[in-house]
Design a protein around this motif. Structure first.
Motif, short mmCIF file in Angstrom:
data_model
loop_
_atom_site.label_atom_id
_atom_site.label_comp_id
_atom_site.label_asym_id
_atom_site.label_seq_id
_atom_site.Cartn_x
_atom_site.Cartn_y
_atom_site.Cartn_z
N THR A 12 33.31 -10.29 28.16
CA THR A 12 34.66 -10.79 27.94
C THR A 12 34.84 -11.39 26.56
O THR A 12 35.96 -11.53 26.10
CB THR A 12 35.05 -11.82 29.02
OG1 THR A 12 34.11 -12.89 28.98
CG2 THR A 12 35.12 -11.20 30.39
N ALA A 13 33.76 -11.75 25.89
CA ALA A 13 33.87 -12.38 24.58
C ALA A 13 33.94 -11.36 23.45
O ALA A 13 34.12 -11.74 22.31
CB ALA A 13 32.68 -13.31 24.34
N ALA A 14 33.77 -10.08 23.73
CA ALA A 14 33.73 -9.06 22.67
C ALA A 14 35.14 -8.70 22.21
O ALA A 14 35.60 -7.59 22.37
CB ALA A 14 32.98 -7.83 23.15
N LEU B 182 23.50 -2.84 9.12
CA LEU B 182 24.06 -1.78 9.95
C LEU B 182 23.02 -1.40 10.98
O LEU B 182 21.86 -1.14 10.63
CB LEU B 182 24.44 -0.56 9.10
CG LEU B 182 25.21 0.54 9.85
CD1 LEU B 182 26.14 1.27 8.90
CD2 LEU B 182 24.29 1.54 10.51
N VAL B 183 23.41 -1.40 12.24
CA VAL B 183 22.56 -0.91 13.32
C VAL B 183 23.36 0.06 14.17
O VAL B 183 24.57 -0.10 14.35
CB VAL B 183 22.00 -2.05 14.20
CG1 VAL B 183 21.04 -2.94 13.41
CG2 VAL B 183 23.10 -2.87 14.84
N ALA B 184 22.68 1.09 14.64
CA ALA B 184 23.29 2.04 15.55
C ALA B 184 22.66 1.81 16.92
O ALA B 184 21.45 1.94 17.07
CB ALA B 184 23.04 3.47 15.08
N VAL B 185 23.47 1.42 17.88
CA VAL B 185 22.97 1.14 19.23
C VAL B 185 23.19 2.38 20.08
O VAL B 185 24.32 2.72 20.44
CB VAL B 185 23.68 -0.08 19.85
CG1 VAL B 185 23.17 -0.33 21.26
CG2 VAL B 185 23.49 -1.31 18.97
N ASN B 186 22.09 3.06 20.37
CA ASN B 186 22.16 4.22 21.24
C ASN B 186 22.20 3.74 22.69
O ASN B 186 21.37 2.94 23.11
CB ASN B 186 20.95 5.14 21.04
CG ASN B 186 20.94 6.28 22.04
OD1 ASN B 186 20.28 6.19 23.06
ND2 ASN B 186 21.67 7.32 21.74
N ILE B 187 23.17 4.24 23.43
CA ILE B 187 23.28 3.88 24.84
C ILE B 187 22.28 4.78 25.58
O ILE B 187 22.63 5.78 26.19
CB ILE B 187 24.72 4.01 25.34
CG1 ILE B 187 25.64 3.18 24.44
CG2 ILE B 187 24.83 3.54 26.80
CD1 ILE B 187 27.11 3.34 24.70
N GLN C 179 27.51 -3.02 27.78
CA GLN C 179 28.37 -3.74 28.73
C GLN C 179 28.88 -5.04 28.13
O GLN C 179 30.05 -5.39 28.31
CB GLN C 179 27.61 -4.02 30.02
CG GLN C 179 27.39 -2.78 30.86
CD GLN C 179 26.52 -3.04 32.07
OE1 GLN C 179 25.97 -4.12 32.25
NE2 GLN C 179 26.38 -2.02 32.90
N ALA C 180 28.03 -5.75 27.42
CA ALA C 180 28.45 -7.02 26.81
C ALA C 180 29.57 -6.79 25.79
O ALA C 180 30.45 -7.64 25.64
CB ALA C 180 27.26 -7.71 26.14
N TYR C 181 29.52 -5.65 25.11
CA TYR C 181 30.55 -5.33 24.13
C TYR C 181 31.70 -4.52 24.73
O TYR C 181 32.61 -4.11 24.01
CB TYR C 181 29.94 -4.58 22.94
CG TYR C 181 29.28 -5.50 21.94
CD1 TYR C 181 29.96 -5.95 20.83
CD2 TYR C 181 27.98 -5.95 22.13
CE1 TYR C 181 29.38 -6.80 19.91
CE2 TYR C 181 27.37 -6.81 21.22
CZ TYR C 181 28.08 -7.23 20.12
OH TYR C 181 27.50 -8.08 19.22
#
Length: 171
Positions: free
Chosen positions: A29-31, A92-97, A129-131
């Motif tokens: 919810t904070a994203a 820069l980071v790429a977050v792979n799901i 999920q957090a984002y």
């Protein structure tokens, strides 16, 4: 009989609504723009673990993606160029799901597109999920203090990234 069923359904709906409103807020919810970016600590393809905290004091771009995503493939060259141009001033980071991907496909994607920035593995999709990631790619721009400055959904091109990075660096 119909009136009784209707009242029962209404009562169930109201009780459900009250119970739902009493649940603790979800991490995502904070994203929102203007809010503190949710913290993360994720393993990466390079064997290291990266945390959001290690980027504090430097603007950070967080790109959520998957190897099977066509818009992600279209956006990858622009991200690679962006990193090469701004790597001394912006993280820069790429977050792979990874929960929805295969590690072999992730490695192939990174190699094929020549990505040299950290590629993080969100194996349980907890960071996604957090984002509150729904469409991919989704990119968050976080300022030096860890606040979400901007959010982009869908593939971005060089001009869009340039405009967003320029604004981020001025914050």
């Amino acid at each position: 009989m119909m009136k009784r069923k209707g009242m029962l359904l209404l009562l169930v709906a109201l009780v459900s609504l009250v119970l739902y409103s009493k649940l603790p807020a979800r991490a995502g919810t904070a994203a929102k723009i203007g809010a503190q970016a949710p913290a993360f600590a994720l393993p990466a393809l390079d064997g290291q673990t990266y945390t959001s905290e290690q980027f504090r004091g430097k603007p950070l771009i967080i790109n959520f993606w998957a190897s099977w995503c066509e818009p992600c493939k279209a956006e990858a060259p622009a991200l690679a160029r962006l990193y090469e141009r701004y790597k001394d001033r912006v993280g820069l980071v790429a977050v792979n799901i990874t929960a929805k991907d295969r590690i072999e496909s992730v490695r192939e994607f990174v190699s094929e597109h020549g990505l040299s920035f950290p590629v993080l593995l969100d194996e349980r999709a907890e960071t996604a999920q957090a984002y509150r990631i729904v469409p991919i790619p989704t990119t968050y721009l976080v300022d030096r203090s860890g606040m979400i400055a901007d959010k982009m959904t869908g593939a971005a091109d060089d001009a869009t990234f340039e405009k967003k990075i320029t604004a981020l660096l001025q914050r």
